[in-house]
Design an enzyme around this catalytic site. Structure first.
Site, PDB file in Angstrom:
ATOM      1  N   ASP A   1       0.830  -1.218   0.000  1.00 50.05           N
ATOM      2  CA  ASP A   1       0.000   0.000   0.000  1.00 50.05           C
ATOM      3  C   ASP A   1       0.862   1.266   0.000  1.00 50.05           C
ATOM      4  OD1 ASP A   1      -2.077  -1.693   2.378  1.00 50.05           O
ATOM      5  OD2 ASP A   1      -2.297  -1.564   0.190  1.00 50.05           O
TER       6      ASP A   1
ATOM      7  N   SER B   1      14.530  10.713   0.517  1.00 51.11           N
ATOM      8  CA  SER B   1      15.802  10.992  -0.161  1.00 51.11           C
ATOM      9  C   SER B   1      16.899  11.445   0.808  1.00 51.11           C
ATOM     10  CB  SER B   1      15.604  12.112  -1.194  1.00 51.11           C
ATOM     11  OG  SER B   1      16.836  12.528  -1.729  1.00 51.11           O
ATOM     12  N   ASN B   2      18.095  10.985   0.563  1.00 49.93           N
ATOM     13  CA  ASN B   2      19.247  11.467   1.356  1.00 49.93           C
ATOM     14  C   ASN B   2      19.789  12.782   0.815  1.00 49.93           C
ATOM     15  OD1 ASN B   2      19.197   9.483   3.235  1.00 49.93           O
ATOM     16  ND2 ASN B   2      21.095   8.479   2.607  1.00 49.93           N
ATOM     17  N   ASN B   3      19.207  13.270  -0.266  1.00 48.54           N
ATOM     18  CA  ASN B   3      19.674  14.515  -0.871  1.00 48.54           C
ATOM     19  C   ASN B   3      19.208  15.695  -0.025  1.00 48.54           C
ATOM     20  OD1 ASN B   3      19.893  16.869  -2.558  1.00 48.54           O
ATOM     21  ND2 ASN B   3      20.193  15.484  -4.286  1.00 48.54           N
TER      22      ASN B   3
ATOM     23  N   LYS C   1      19.177   7.959   5.529  1.00 48.71           N
ATOM     24  CA  LYS C   1      19.147   6.499   5.437  1.00 48.71           C
ATOM     25  C   LYS C   1      20.575   5.969   5.531  1.00 48.71           C
ATOM     26  CE  LYS C   1      17.494   7.371   1.509  1.00 48.71           C
ATOM     27  NZ  LYS C   1      17.127   7.308   0.063  1.00 48.71           N
TER      28      LYS C   1
ATOM     29  N   ASP D   1      18.184   2.706  -5.067  1.00 50.28           N
ATOM     30  CA  ASP D   1      19.257   2.332  -5.995  1.00 50.28           C
ATOM     31  C   ASP D   1      20.551   2.019  -5.267  1.00 50.28           C
ATOM     32  OD1 ASP D   1      21.252   5.086  -6.703  1.00 50.28           O
ATOM     33  OD2 ASP D   1      19.510   5.226  -5.405  1.00 50.28           O
TER      34      ASP D   1
HETATM   35  O1  LIG Z   1      25.531  12.538  -1.986  1.00 50.71           O
HETATM   36  C1  LIG Z   1      24.354  12.529  -1.642  1.00 50.71           C
HETATM   37  O2  LIG Z   1      23.871  13.286  -0.811  1.00 50.71           O
HETATM   38  C2  LIG Z   1      23.533  11.447  -2.237  1.00 50.71           C
HETATM   39  O3  LIG Z   1      24.191  10.795  -3.272  1.00 50.71           O
HETATM   40  C3  LIG Z   1      22.235  11.784  -2.859  1.00 50.71           C
HETATM   41  O4  LIG Z   1      21.797  13.026  -2.679  1.00 50.71           O
HETATM   42  C4  LIG Z   1      21.308  10.647  -2.502  1.00 50.71           C
HETATM   43  O5  LIG Z   1      19.999  10.966  -2.714  1.00 50.71           O
HETATM   44  P1  LIG Z   1      18.939   9.754  -2.754  1.00 50.71           P
HETATM   45  O6  LIG Z   1      19.486   8.736  -3.729  1.00 50.71           O
HETATM   46  O7  LIG Z   1      18.841   9.199  -1.344  1.00 50.71           O
HETATM   47  O8  LIG Z   1      17.672  10.404  -3.261  1.00 50.71           O
HETATM   48 MG   LIG Z   2      19.447   7.097  -4.677  1.00 52.16          MG
END
Ligand SMILES: O=C(O)[C@H](O)[C@H](O)COP(=O)(O)O
Ligand SMILES: [Mg+2]
Length: 305
Positions: free
Chosen positions: A19, A57-59, A227, A252
Site C-alpha cells: 500500500d 531521499s538522502n539529498n 538512510k 538504488d
Molecule cells: O551525496 C548525496 O547526498 C547522495 O548521493 C544523494 O543526494 C542521494 O539521494 P537519494 O538517492 O537518497 O535520493
Molecule cells: Mg538514490
C-alpha cells in the site's frame, strides 16, 4: 530469496501486496534533472490504485517544498509536503527534537539551501559561507580569503551541519573546521552517501564531504540523519501510519536504501538505474527482496497483458 521483477504477474503482485511505496529519488526517480523512463506513469498508476507514494531521499540540497515543485514540474502531481522526507528535513528535526539546540544558538551549515530552509522553518538562524561573503560585499570589503579565517568564526554558532554542497570550496571547509576545533560543538551529518549519481557517472557525495571534515577535525559526526539511520523512519512515522507488512522501500543504493528497508523490516526493491547496478550482486543480497532494471518496469509490465 530475491526475486527479479520481469513479468506482468510479478509486477501486479508486487503492486497489489503493498500500500505504501517509499521512493528514493536520486537514481530511482531521476538522475539530476532528468526523469527516468516511465516513472511518471508508474507513480500515476500507483496513485490511481490508491497507493501512497512517499519520497525518502538522502539529498539535502533541496527543501521538501522544492521536491514537491520538482515532482510537479515532471507532471507528478497530488504530492503533499508531508510525503517528502529528505535528509535536510530529518537533520532539522534532529537538531530541534533530539539535540534540542536552543533557538538563540545559530547553526553553521556546510551545504545548500535545503538544509538552511528546513532549519529556518523550525526557527533556527543559520550561517553559511555565502552569508559571510554577502556581508563582506555589503560593507564593500574585498572577497573573503584564507587570511580572514579568524574573523569568520561566529561565536553564536552552537551546532555544525554538513551535507552535499555542489559549490564546495577550501575556505568553506576551513571555516567549518574552525567551528569544530573546540571538540564539543555538535557535528551533524545529513547523510553518508559516498557518491552522487549524475548523468552516466557518479560524483562525490555528501559522505565524501563529511569524511573530509571528519578527517581534518579528527572528529566523527555526532549524528548521521539520512538512510539507513533510524531518524528517517522516525520522520516518516511522525507523518504517516505505515503497515510495514505492506510497505516497500524502492532504492538504488545497497548501503543506504536497501539497508534502511531491511533494518526497518519492510520489503525492498532495488532498481539498477543508479549507484548499485550489478544484477548478480542484487540477486544474492540479504537486504534485497526484489530487484528490477528500472522503476518504470512496474508500469510497463503491469500493462503488458
Ligand atoms: O551525496 C548525496 O547526498 C547522495 O548521493 C544523494 O543526494 C542521494 O539521494 P537519494 O538517492 O537518497 O535520493
Ligand atoms: Mg538514490
Amino acid at each position: 530469496m530475491t526475486v527479479k521483477i520481469t513479468t506482468h504477474e510479478q509486477a501486479k503482485t508486487l503492486i497489489e501486496t503493498h500500500d505504501t511505496f517509499l521512493f528514493d529519488c536520486d537514481g530511482v526517480i531521476w538522475i539530476g534533472d532528468e526523469l527516468l523512463p516511465h516513472v511518471k506513469e508508474t507513480i500515476g498508476l500507483l496513485q490511481a490504485l490508491g497507493k501512497t507514494p512517499i519520497f525518502v531521499s538522502n539529498n539535502s540540497t533541496k527543501a521538501r517544498t522544492d521536491y514537491v515543485a520538482k515532482l510537479a514540474g515532471f507532471g507528478i502531481g497530488g504530492i503533499e509536503t508531508s510525503q517528502i522526507i529528505n535528509s535536510a528535513y530529518s537533520t532539522a528535526i534532529y537538531v530541534h527534537e533530539v539535540l534540542r539546540l536552543p533557538k538563540d544558538q545559530k547553526v553553521w551549515v556546510l551545504g545548500q539551501s535545503g538544509i538552511t530552509a528546513e532549519l529556518q522553518l523550525l526557527g533556527y538562524e543559520t550561517v553559511t559561507f555565502d552569508d559571510l561573503e554577502a556581508a563582506a560585499a555589503a560593507r564593500g570589503a574585498a572577497p573573503l580569503a584564507m587570511e580572514d579565517v579568524h574573523e569568520l568564526v561566529d561565536p553564536g554558532v552552537g551546532c555544525v551541519v554538513v551535507g552535499l554542497d555542489f559549490q564546495l570550496t577550501y575556505l568553506k571547509l576551513g571555516v567549518t573546521l574552525q567551528h569544530l576545533l573546540d571538540g564539543k560543538t555538535p557535528f551533524i551529518a545529513t547523510n553518508i552517501d559516498s557518491t552522487f549519481p549524475f548523468k552516466s557517472t557518479r560524483l562525490p557525495g555528501a559522505g565524501a564531504i563529511v569524511e573530509t571534515v571528519a578527517f581534518a577535525s579528527g572528529r566523527e559526526p555526532d549524528a548521521i540523519c539520512g538512510k539507513p539511520n533510524a531518524g528517517m523512519m522516525d520522520s516518516i512515522l511522525a507523518h504517516h501510519r505505515l503497515d510495514k507488512t505492506r510497505t516497500v522501500m524502492v532504492g538504488d543504493r545497497l548501503n543506504t536504501d536497501m539497508r534502511f528497508g531491511s533494518a526497518n523490516g519492510i520489503d525492498t526493491l532495488l532498481v539498477l538505474t543508479g549507484i548499485d547496478r550489478e544484477a548478480s550482486v542484487a540477486a544474492g543480497h540479504d537486504d534485497v527482496s526484489f530487484y528490477a532494471n528500472a522503476l518504470g518496469d512496474l508500469y510497463t509490465l503491469y500493462n503488458s497483458v
